[in-house]
Design a protein around this motif. Structure first.
Motif, PDB file in Angstrom:
ATOM      1  N   GLY A   1       0.790  -1.226   0.000  1.00  0.00           N
ATOM      2  CA  GLY A   1       0.000   0.000   0.000  1.00  0.00           C
ATOM      3  C   GLY A   1       0.817   1.269   0.000  1.00  0.00           C
ATOM      4  N   ASP A   2       2.137   1.160   0.179  1.00  0.00           N
ATOM      5  CA  ASP A   2       2.996   2.341   0.066  1.00  0.00           C
ATOM      6  C   ASP A   2       2.989   2.871  -1.361  1.00  0.00           C
ATOM      7  N   ARG A   3       3.021   4.173  -1.505  1.00  0.00           N
ATOM      8  CA  ARG A   3       3.252   4.829  -2.799  1.00  0.00           C
ATOM      9  C   ARG A   3       4.657   5.421  -2.712  1.00  0.00           C
ATOM     10  N   ILE A   4       5.578   4.872  -3.476  1.00  0.00           N
ATOM     11  CA  ILE A   4       6.978   5.266  -3.332  1.00  0.00           C
ATOM     12  C   ILE A   4       7.381   6.261  -4.418  1.00  0.00           C
ATOM     13  N   LEU A   5       8.217   7.222  -4.036  1.00  0.00           N
ATOM     14  CA  LEU A   5       8.768   8.183  -4.985  1.00  0.00           C
ATOM     15  C   LEU A   5       9.997   7.580  -5.651  1.00  0.00           C
ATOM     16  N   VAL A   6      10.064   7.667  -6.973  1.00  0.00           N
ATOM     17  CA  VAL A   6      11.142   7.052  -7.745  1.00  0.00           C
ATOM     18  C   VAL A   6      11.884   8.130  -8.535  1.00  0.00           C
ATOM     19  N   ASP A   7      13.188   8.199  -8.334  1.00  0.00           N
ATOM     20  CA  ASP A   7      14.046   9.109  -9.093  1.00  0.00           C
ATOM     21  C   ASP A   7      14.394   8.452 -10.415  1.00  0.00           C
ATOM     22  N   LYS A   8      13.747   8.897 -11.503  1.00  0.00           N
ATOM     23  CA  LYS A   8      13.952   8.285 -12.813  1.00  0.00           C
ATOM     24  C   LYS A   8      15.293   8.667 -13.434  1.00  0.00           C
ATOM     25  N   MET A   9      15.951   9.702 -12.880  1.00  0.00           N
ATOM     26  CA  MET A   9      17.245  10.136 -13.411  1.00  0.00           C
ATOM     27  C   MET A   9      18.398   9.699 -12.508  1.00  0.00           C
ATOM     28  N   ALA A  10      18.129   8.730 -11.631  1.00  0.00           N
ATOM     29  CA  ALA A  10      19.181   8.270 -10.723  1.00  0.00           C
ATOM     30  C   ALA A  10      20.334   7.626 -11.472  1.00  0.00           C
ATOM     31  N   TYR A  11      20.030   6.939 -12.580  1.00  0.00           N
ATOM     32  CA  TYR A  11      21.056   6.196 -13.311  1.00  0.00           C
ATOM     33  C   TYR A  11      21.234   6.673 -14.752  1.00  0.00           C
ATOM     34  N   ASP A  12      20.137   6.912 -15.440  1.00  0.00           N
ATOM     35  CA  ASP A  12      20.204   7.240 -16.862  1.00  0.00           C
ATOM     36  C   ASP A  12      19.210   8.341 -17.214  1.00  0.00           C
ATOM     37  N   LEU A  13      19.551   9.114 -18.244  1.00  0.00           N
ATOM     38  CA  LEU A  13      18.604  10.026 -18.867  1.00  0.00           C
ATOM     39  C   LEU A  13      18.044   9.313 -20.083  1.00  0.00           C
ATOM     40  N   ARG A  14      16.723   9.129 -20.099  1.00  0.00           N
ATOM     41  CA  ARG A  14      16.087   8.352 -21.160  1.00  0.00           C
ATOM     42  C   ARG A  14      15.172   9.199 -22.032  1.00  0.00           C
ATOM     43  N   VAL A  15      14.987   8.741 -23.264  1.00  0.00           N
ATOM     44  CA  VAL A  15      13.946   9.306 -24.117  1.00  0.00           C
ATOM     45  C   VAL A  15      12.611   8.994 -23.452  1.00  0.00           C
ATOM     46  N   PRO A  16      11.767  10.003 -23.222  1.00  0.00           N
ATOM     47  CA  PRO A  16      10.493   9.749 -22.539  1.00  0.00           C
ATOM     48  C   PRO A  16       9.688   8.639 -23.205  1.00  0.00           C
ATOM     49  N   PHE A  17       9.047   7.825 -22.363  1.00  0.00           N
ATOM     50  CA  PHE A  17       8.170   6.723 -22.772  1.00  0.00           C
ATOM     51  C   PHE A  17       8.924   5.553 -23.403  1.00  0.00           C
ATOM     52  N   THR A  18      10.256   5.520 -23.275  1.00  0.00           N
ATOM     53  CA  THR A  18      11.046   4.427 -23.845  1.00  0.00           C
ATOM     54  C   THR A  18      12.100   3.979 -22.833  1.00  0.00           C
ATOM     55  N   HIS A  19      12.820   2.898 -23.200  1.00  0.00           N
ATOM     56  CA  HIS A  19      13.972   2.449 -22.417  1.00  0.00           C
ATOM     57  C   HIS A  19      15.284   2.952 -23.019  1.00  0.00           C
ATOM     58  N   ILE A  20      15.196   3.836 -24.018  1.00  0.00           N
ATOM     59  CA  ILE A  20      16.400   4.286 -24.721  1.00  0.00           C
ATOM     60  C   ILE A  20      17.140   5.320 -23.878  1.00  0.00           C
ATOM     61  N   ALA A  21      18.382   4.984 -23.499  1.00  0.00           N
ATOM     62  CA  ALA A  21      19.182   5.883 -22.661  1.00  0.00           C
ATOM     63  C   ALA A  21      19.934   6.880 -23.537  1.00  0.00           C
ATOM     64  N   ILE A  22      19.780   8.169 -23.238  1.00  0.00           N
ATOM     65  CA  ILE A  22      20.524   9.214 -23.934  1.00  0.00           C
ATOM     66  C   ILE A  22      21.904   9.374 -23.298  1.00  0.00           C
ATOM     67  N   ALA A  23      21.932   9.237 -21.973  1.00  0.00           N
ATOM     68  CA  ALA A  23      23.203   9.390 -21.252  1.00  0.00           C
ATOM     69  C   ALA A  23      23.151   8.591 -19.966  1.00  0.00           C
ATOM     70  N   HIS A  24      24.274   7.957 -19.623  1.00  0.00           N
ATOM     71  CA  HIS A  24      24.419   7.299 -18.330  1.00  0.00           C
ATOM     72  C   HIS A  24      24.880   8.354 -17.320  1.00  0.00           C
TER      73      HIS A  24
END
Length: 233
Positions: A46-69
């Motif tokens: 039931g927890d709603r957790i906050l996730v840092d999407k830029m912790a590891y990679d910068l991605r093209v939105p809505f994809t798994h394509i990494a622009i930069a590590h």
């Protein structure tokens, strides 16, 4: 056509807001619902957790394509994984880095031949443990400490495995609820491209056992050492 133009004039602000919010959640930060207890006692159902999407990679939105590590994942990180093997979004703790040799013997972890240290953790049973008693421990390894749960009645059939070597570009993940977690013991290693972000805090929490009433004590809880800090109060 006129109706579309009128609709756009009246709601373009809302449409732009929704688009930007979706873009933000896809590429920068997001919140995820945790539906299972595989990360007990650190993360509750039931927890709603906050996730840092830029912790590891910068991605093209809505994809798994990494622009930069941006950063390398670290041992002990709590990671969200868009797993092709599990066909689901998982939340697990990173245990094995590329090149590590990992083994487990009766729920005792070994990494590169070094045994983790365990200390009993005195804490009240978490939700759901009334009918499934468990013991809690603090696992110390490589400068990292976190709480874990071991079932008293139903030990996992996979509490012993390895040694296995983590391949290049992949990671070994385990749940903190070691006897009730579908993780690398079931799905294998997870490639970096499937690591979507790092979970850092609980945004808010709703208790599924109490008609989804809010758990105010979980509001904004930091996940690093959360269960250990709670037990020490």
């Amino acid at each position: 056509m006129r109706l579309l133009k009128r609709f756009w004039r009246e709601y373009r602000g809302l449409i732009a807001f929704l688009f930007l919010m979706t873009l933000f959640r896809s590429a920068i930060a997001d919140w995820n619902v945790v539906p299972t207890g595989s990360m007990l006692p650190t993360i509750r159902e039931g927890d709603r957790i906050l996730v840092d999407k830029m912790a590891y990679d910068l991605r093209v939105p809505f994809t798994h394509i990494a622009i930069a590590h941006l950063h390398d994942p670290k041992r002990g990180d709590i990671v969200t994984i868009d797993s092709s093997a599990a066909h689901d979004l998982l939340v697990k703790r990173l245990i094995g880095l590329p090149g590590d040799v990992v083994a487990m013997r009766d729920n005792v972890l070994y990494v590169n031949g070094r045994k983790a240290d365990y200390q009993p953790l005195a804490m009240s049973p978490v939700e759901g443990d009334a009918n499934s008693p468990a013991d809690y421990y603090v696992e110390h390894f490589d400068g990292i400490s976190h709480a874990l749960r071991l079932s008293e009645l139903a030990p996992s059939p996979r509490s012993t495995f390895g040694p296995v070597t983590v391949p290049a570009g992949e990671y070994l993940m385990l749940g903190d609820n070691r006897d009730d977690s579908a993780d690398s013991r079931y799905f294998g290693f997870f490639p970096r491209s499937e690591l979507m972000g790092r979970a850092r805090r609980v945004a808010y929490s709703l208790d599924p056992d109490r008609h989804y009433l809010p758990r105010f004590d979980r509001l904004g809880v930091a996940l690093d050492g959360a269960a250990i800090a709670s037990a020490s109060r």
